[in-house]
Design an enzyme around this catalytic site. Structure first.
Site, short mmCIF file in Angstrom:
data_model
loop_
_atom_site.label_atom_id
_atom_site.label_comp_id
_atom_site.label_asym_id
_atom_site.label_seq_id
_atom_site.Cartn_x
_atom_site.Cartn_y
_atom_site.Cartn_z
N SER A 124 0.84 -1.20 0.00
CA SER A 124 0.00 0.00 0.00
C SER A 124 0.88 1.24 0.00
CB SER A 124 -0.89 0.00 1.24
OG SER A 124 -1.47 1.27 1.47
N TYR B 169 -2.37 -0.62 10.04
CA TYR B 169 -2.37 -1.01 8.64
C TYR B 169 -1.07 -0.55 7.97
CZ TYR B 169 -3.95 -1.52 3.81
OH TYR B 169 -4.08 -1.88 2.50
#
Length: 333
Positions: A185, A198
């Site tokens: 990501s 995350y």
């Protein structure tokens, strides 16, 4: 003394020029890859007969499954929801003619890998896509306000990458070829407050992938980490697509052009531009209290207003949750 300083300034200027020259070359390659395929169509198939995709039941994993099957590979779909897997498998077989195997596995558990290993036995696996992941909070949220699912997140976002790579890399090493795509990501590129868990888990994948590429590049294995920003999937509550929010199909088709681009890529031109823009923001500004307040207020409102509520409901996330500061979403399981 004056001559030394003059030479020092010239050297610094040359270094700065070289840094920006490299960036310009990289960006030029991204523009090229956006419009043209750099690798021959047979390249992916030459890696081996089978591709293994985790989190293949929906979103990005499903898109990779279809695209790799279209490129002539047989595919192994691994995910938690058997009904979704079977539906995707039937559609792939019908539309592409490729062979498909399904393996039901819940990546929030750590006792699933012996079963996966047995079911992959005997397959010539040329490509592994580590895609499965968990986003503990869709809306920006302080760490103590996120759901208490830390162990599940670690298993899903970190353990899955290590274990699946360990299972499949051995056979790639013996055949001296293979491709591993790790879907990380943009939040992995530097610490991202309000998405701390995350961001940290994806940073592990980012670092792990780049280190492995150094170890195994000489053995003919490509290990690449992709760092995209928001993609419209169930994980992001089907954010409305725009210039900077791609569909899973759009991202996957372009990202496969970047194989061979290097050990790291954002996966498409627009995300490369976005990443370079974010890097221009000074750290003192990005980590300021004003920026965090903006993320907790205006950015939250943007996410709520640009979410496809209907799509989110179909994915199993009740529309009423969209107004909550805390969500627990598992990507493409």
């Amino acid at each position: 003394m004056g001559q030394v300083l003059e030479q020092l300034f010239i050297l610094v200027g040359l270094l700065v020029f070289l840094v920006y020259l490299v960036k310009c070359v990289r960006f030029s390659k991204c523009i090229f890859l956006h419009f043209w395929r750099a690798l021959p169509r047979s390249f992916l198939k030459s890696m081996g007969q089978w591709a293994v995709i985790t989190g293949a039941g929906d979103g990005v994993g499903k898109a990779y499954s279809f695209e790799l099957a279209r490129q002539g590979l047989n595919v192994v779909l691994i995910s938690r929801t058997l009904d979704k897997l079977q539906a995707v498998a039937a559609e792939i077989e019908r539309t592409t003619g490729s062979s498909v195997k399904v393996i039901q596995a819940d990546f929030t558990k750590d006792d699933i890998y012996e079963d996966i290993k047995e079911k992959l036995e005997g397959l010539e696996i040329g490509i592994l896509v580590n895609n499965v992941g968990m986003l503990p909070n869709f809306l920006p949220s302080l760490f103590l306000n996120t759901p208490d699912a830390i162990e599940n997140l670690i298993h899903c976002n970190i353990t899955s990458v290590v274990k699946m790579t360990q299972l499949i890399l051995k056979s790639m090493e013996s055949r001296q070829k293979g491709l591993i795509l790790n879907i990380s990501s943009g939040t992995a590129l530097f610490p991202w407050p309000l998405y701390s868990l995350y961001s940290a888990s994806k940073a592990f994948m980012h670092t792990f992938s780049k280190a492995l590429q150094v170890e195994y590049k000489a053995k003919g294995i490509i290990i690449q980490v992709l760092t995209p920003y928001a993609i419209s999937t169930s994980m992001t509550n089907y954010l409305k697509t725009s210039m900077i929010i791609k569909t899973a199909d759009e991202f996957v088709k372009e990202s496969l052009n970047y194989v061979g681009f290097g050990d790291e890529a954002c996966g498409c031109l627009v995300y490369e531009i976005l990443a370079n823009f974010i890097r221009l923001i000074p750290s003192w500004a990005f980590y300021s209290s004003a920026m965090q307040k903006f993320l907790l207020t205006r950015y939250c409102e943007y996410l709520k207003n640009n979410t496809n509520v209907r799509g989110a409901g179909q994915a199993g996330a009740p529309p009423t949750l969209l107004s909550s500061p805390v969500l627990l979403l598992e990507k493409d399981q």
